[in-house]
Design a protein around this motif. Structure first.
Motif, PDB file in Angstrom:
ATOM      1  N   HIS A  51       0.851  -1.190   0.000  1.00 22.10           N
ATOM      2  CA  HIS A  51       0.000   0.000   0.000  1.00 22.10           C
ATOM      3  C   HIS A  51       0.891   1.246   0.000  1.00 22.10           C
ATOM      4  CE1 HIS A  51      -3.814  -2.070   0.956  1.00 22.10           C
ATOM      5  NE2 HIS A  51      -3.108  -2.816   1.799  1.00 22.10           N
ATOM      6  N   CYS A  52       0.758   2.101  -1.010  1.00 20.38           N
ATOM      7  CA  CYS A  52       1.404   3.413  -0.990  1.00 20.38           C
ATOM      8  C   CYS A  52       0.340   4.411  -0.547  1.00 20.38           C
ATOM      9  CB  CYS A  52       1.957   3.797  -2.359  1.00 20.38           C
ATOM     10  SG  CYS A  52       2.783   5.413  -2.369  1.00 20.38           S
ATOM     11  N   VAL A  53       0.510   4.965   0.660  1.00 22.59           N
ATOM     12  CA  VAL A  53      -0.537   5.817   1.224  1.00 22.59           C
ATOM     13  C   VAL A  53      -0.184   7.304   1.161  1.00 22.59           C
ATOM     14  CG1 VAL A  53      -1.390   4.010   2.741  1.00 22.59           C
ATOM     15  CG2 VAL A  53       0.401   5.554   3.567  1.00 22.59           C
ATOM     16  N   GLY A  54       0.999   7.610   0.626  1.00 23.96           N
ATOM     17  CA  GLY A  54       1.388   9.007   0.481  1.00 23.96           C
ATOM     18  C   GLY A  54       0.984   9.565  -0.870  1.00 23.96           C
ATOM     19  N   LYS A  55       1.288  10.813  -1.084  1.00 21.13           N
ATOM     20  CA  LYS A  55       0.988  11.469  -2.353  1.00 21.13           C
ATOM     21  C   LYS A  55       1.804  10.824  -3.459  1.00 21.13           C
ATOM     22  CE  LYS A  55       1.293  15.993  -4.635  1.00 21.13           C
ATOM     23  NZ  LYS A  55       0.000  15.890  -5.316  1.00 21.13           N
ATOM     24  N   ALA A  56       1.156  10.498  -4.557  1.00 21.66           N
ATOM     25  CA  ALA A  56       1.832   9.887  -5.704  1.00 21.66           C
ATOM     26  C   ALA A  56       1.285  10.513  -6.974  1.00 21.66           C
ATOM     27  CB  ALA A  56       1.628   8.375  -5.712  1.00 21.66           C
ATOM     28  N   GLY A  57       2.086  11.349  -7.632  1.00 24.85           N
ATOM     29  CA  GLY A  57       1.610  12.044  -8.821  1.00 24.85           C
ATOM     30  C   GLY A  57       0.461  12.966  -8.474  1.00 24.85           C
ATOM     31  N   SER A  58      -0.633  12.822  -9.188  1.00 27.74           N
ATOM     32  CA  SER A  58      -1.809  13.661  -8.941  1.00 27.74           C
ATOM     33  C   SER A  58      -2.705  13.102  -7.831  1.00 27.74           C
ATOM     34  CB  SER A  58      -2.632  13.817 -10.224  1.00 27.74           C
ATOM     35  OG  SER A  58      -3.073  12.548 -10.688  1.00 27.74           O
ATOM     36  N   ARG A  59      -2.384  11.897  -7.367  1.00 32.48           N
ATOM     37  CA  ARG A  59      -3.201  11.280  -6.324  1.00 32.48           C
ATOM     38  C   ARG A  59      -2.802  11.821  -4.959  1.00 32.48           C
ATOM     39  NH1 ARG A  59      -1.666   5.520  -4.795  1.00 32.48           N
ATOM     40  NH2 ARG A  59      -0.517   6.707  -3.233  1.00 32.48           N
ATOM     41  N   PRO A  60      -3.744  12.353  -4.174  1.00 32.01           N
ATOM     42  CA  PRO A  60      -3.395  12.915  -2.870  1.00 32.01           C
ATOM     43  C   PRO A  60      -3.045  11.827  -1.861  1.00 32.01           C
ATOM     44  CG  PRO A  60      -5.774  12.939  -3.166  1.00 32.01           C
ATOM     45  CD  PRO A  60      -5.181  12.483  -4.481  1.00 32.01           C
ATOM     46  N   ALA A  61      -2.377  12.233  -0.802  1.00 31.04           N
ATOM     47  CA  ALA A  61      -2.064  11.307   0.278  1.00 31.04           C
ATOM     48  C   ALA A  61      -3.335  10.889   0.999  1.00 31.04           C
ATOM     49  CB  ALA A  61      -1.103  11.964   1.262  1.00 31.04           C
ATOM     50  N   TRP A  62      -3.295   9.703   1.579  1.00 30.55           N
ATOM     51  CA  TRP A  62      -4.424   9.252   2.383  1.00 30.55           C
ATOM     52  C   TRP A  62      -4.546  10.143   3.621  1.00 30.55           C
ATOM     53  CZ3 TRP A  62      -5.467   3.372   3.170  1.00 30.55           C
ATOM     54  CH2 TRP A  62      -5.389   2.690   1.954  1.00 30.55           C
ATOM     55  N   PRO A  63      -5.764  10.421   4.073  1.00 30.15           N
ATOM     56  CA  PRO A  63      -5.926  11.069   5.376  1.00 30.15           C
ATOM     57  C   PRO A  63      -5.314  10.193   6.469  1.00 30.15           C
ATOM     58  CG  PRO A  63      -7.985  11.098   4.137  1.00 30.15           C
ATOM     59  CD  PRO A  63      -7.055  10.199   3.392  1.00 30.15           C
ATOM     60  N   GLN A  64      -4.718  10.821   7.477  1.00 37.07           N
ATOM     61  CA  GLN A  64      -4.048  10.043   8.514  1.00 37.07           C
ATOM     62  C   GLN A  64      -4.998   9.084   9.218  1.00 37.07           C
ATOM     63  OE1 GLN A  64      -0.701   9.956   9.123  1.00 37.07           O
ATOM     64  NE2 GLN A  64      -1.287   8.178  10.357  1.00 37.07           N
ATOM     65  N   ALA A  65      -6.240   9.488   9.421  1.00 41.17           N
ATOM     66  CA  ALA A  65      -7.210   8.603  10.075  1.00 41.17           C
ATOM     67  C   ALA A  65      -7.411   7.320   9.277  1.00 41.17           C
ATOM     68  CB  ALA A  65      -8.543   9.330  10.256  1.00 41.17           C
ATOM     69  N   ASP A  66      -7.379   7.428   7.935  1.00 37.50           N
ATOM     70  CA  ASP A  66      -7.550   6.243   7.094  1.00 37.50           C
ATOM     71  C   ASP A  66      -6.333   5.325   7.186  1.00 37.50           C
ATOM     72  OD1 ASP A  66      -9.926   7.361   6.374  1.00 37.50           O
ATOM     73  OD2 ASP A  66      -9.364   7.838   4.304  1.00 37.50           O
ATOM     74  N   VAL A  67      -5.132   5.925   7.286  1.00 41.89           N
ATOM     75  CA  VAL A  67      -3.912   5.116   7.447  1.00 41.89           C
ATOM     76  C   VAL A  67      -3.968   4.373   8.779  1.00 41.89           C
ATOM     77  CG1 VAL A  67      -1.400   5.156   7.612  1.00 41.89           C
ATOM     78  CG2 VAL A  67      -2.557   6.703   6.019  1.00 41.89           C
ATOM     79  N   ASN A  68      -4.367   5.079   9.834  1.00 39.53           N
ATOM     80  CA  ASN A  68      -4.490   4.434  11.143  1.00 39.53           C
ATOM     81  C   ASN A  68      -5.451   3.258  11.074  1.00 39.53           C
ATOM     82  OD1 ASN A  68      -2.871   6.544  11.998  1.00 39.53           O
ATOM     83  ND2 ASN A  68      -4.458   7.575  13.177  1.00 39.53           N
ATOM     84  N   GLU A  69      -6.589   3.479  10.421  1.00 32.85           N
ATOM     85  CA  GLU A  69      -7.608   2.430  10.311  1.00 32.85           C
ATOM     86  C   GLU A  69      -7.070   1.227   9.540  1.00 32.85           C
ATOM     87  OE1 GLU A  69     -12.102   1.882   8.418  1.00 32.85           O
ATOM     88  OE2 GLU A  69     -11.327   3.900   8.823  1.00 32.85           O
TER      89      GLU A  69
END
Length: 258
Positions: A51-69
């Motif tokens: 899982h790449c949860v950070g910003k990648a190209g035009s795709r924004p980073a995951w919200p931290q709450a979603d990463v925690n979940e």
């Protein structure tokens, strides 16, 4: 199984700890932030899910709450998870928030320290952050304007402490930070070093002062070192004067005085 919060160091896979490599090789799932970590993720040659949860190209980073979940869900499912964090997981990082979420959910986790850019970037640029005759204190500051950083930074106090100040994630705020430090009493001629992409092939260092800052448009990530040690620039072959002697300006991989 366990969620392992693993410090990935400044970027070069050769600077990973032995424990980090061991865990990557046995991981079932890897969760990481940046596409630039691809060489480190590749060490996990038997991994099943990435899982790449950070910003990648035009795709924004995951919200931290979603990463925690996600980490809680993976941990509860009994997966062997490596959560890669740049530098050290607990230094100017959200690894602490992830640890809090895992602990609250009763999910087992451990922490594998990594080399923070706060010390790695200056060292790789030939700048010792502490030298007995020059600086005996080190202050590390998160320089971004994230509203979730609730603590107010007392810049006057930072200026009074002096020594070495390292600013991480502060590229866009550097001019404002410099103004606050000068208002707090640091001299305008206080040396500043900006280290871009530490440990990577395109690493670059530029030197300046609080009054005449290094180029703010350097390639991220950028680590800033403020204080007398920033003028030592030992890898340039004799300190800041050696950096001044470059007649043709900065080049890739060089030390340049702005």
């Amino acid at each position: 199984m366990t969620v392992h919060l693993v410090g990935a160091g400044p970027g070069d896979p050769g600077l990973l700890t032995c424990r980090a490599v061991e865990l990557l090789k046995s991981a079932e799932v890897v969760v990481y932030d940046r596409p630039s970590m691809a060489d480190i993720v590749a060490i996990a040659d038997s991994v099943e899910i990435v899982h790449c949860v950070g910003k990648a190209g035009s795709r924004p980073a995951w919200p931290q709450a979603d990463v925690n979940e996600l980490l809680v869900e993976l941990g509860r499912a009994g997966r062997d998870v490596v959560r890669l964090k740049a530098g050290d997981a607990f230094v100017v990082s959200r690894g602490g928030e992830e640890a809090v979420a895992l602990a609250a959910a009763g999910v087992p986790f451990d922490v594998v320290p990594g080399i923070s850019a706060a010390i790695a970037a200056p060292a790789l640029a030939g700048i010792p952050v502490m030298v007995r005759q020059v600086a005996t204190t080190l202050t590390v500051i998160a320089g971004n304007d994230d509203p979730e950083y609730h603590q107010h930074i007392d810049w006057d106090a930072v200026a009074r402490v002096g020594g070495t100040v390292v600013v991480l994630t502060g590229r866009s705020a550097l001019r404002d930070i410099a103004a606050k430090l000068m208002a707090g009493g640091l001299a305008p001629e206080t040396p500043v070093a900006a280290i871009s992409a530490a440990s990577r092939p395109h690493q670059r260092t530029e030197l300046g002062t609080l009054a005449c800052l290094p180029n703010p448009r350097m390639r991220p990530p950028v680590t800033f070192v403020i204080g007398p040690v920033a003028a030592l620039d030992l890898l340039a072959g004799g300190g800041a004067q050696a950096a001044d002697s470059g007649a043709n300006g900065p080049v890739e991989g060089s030390h340049a005085h702005s």
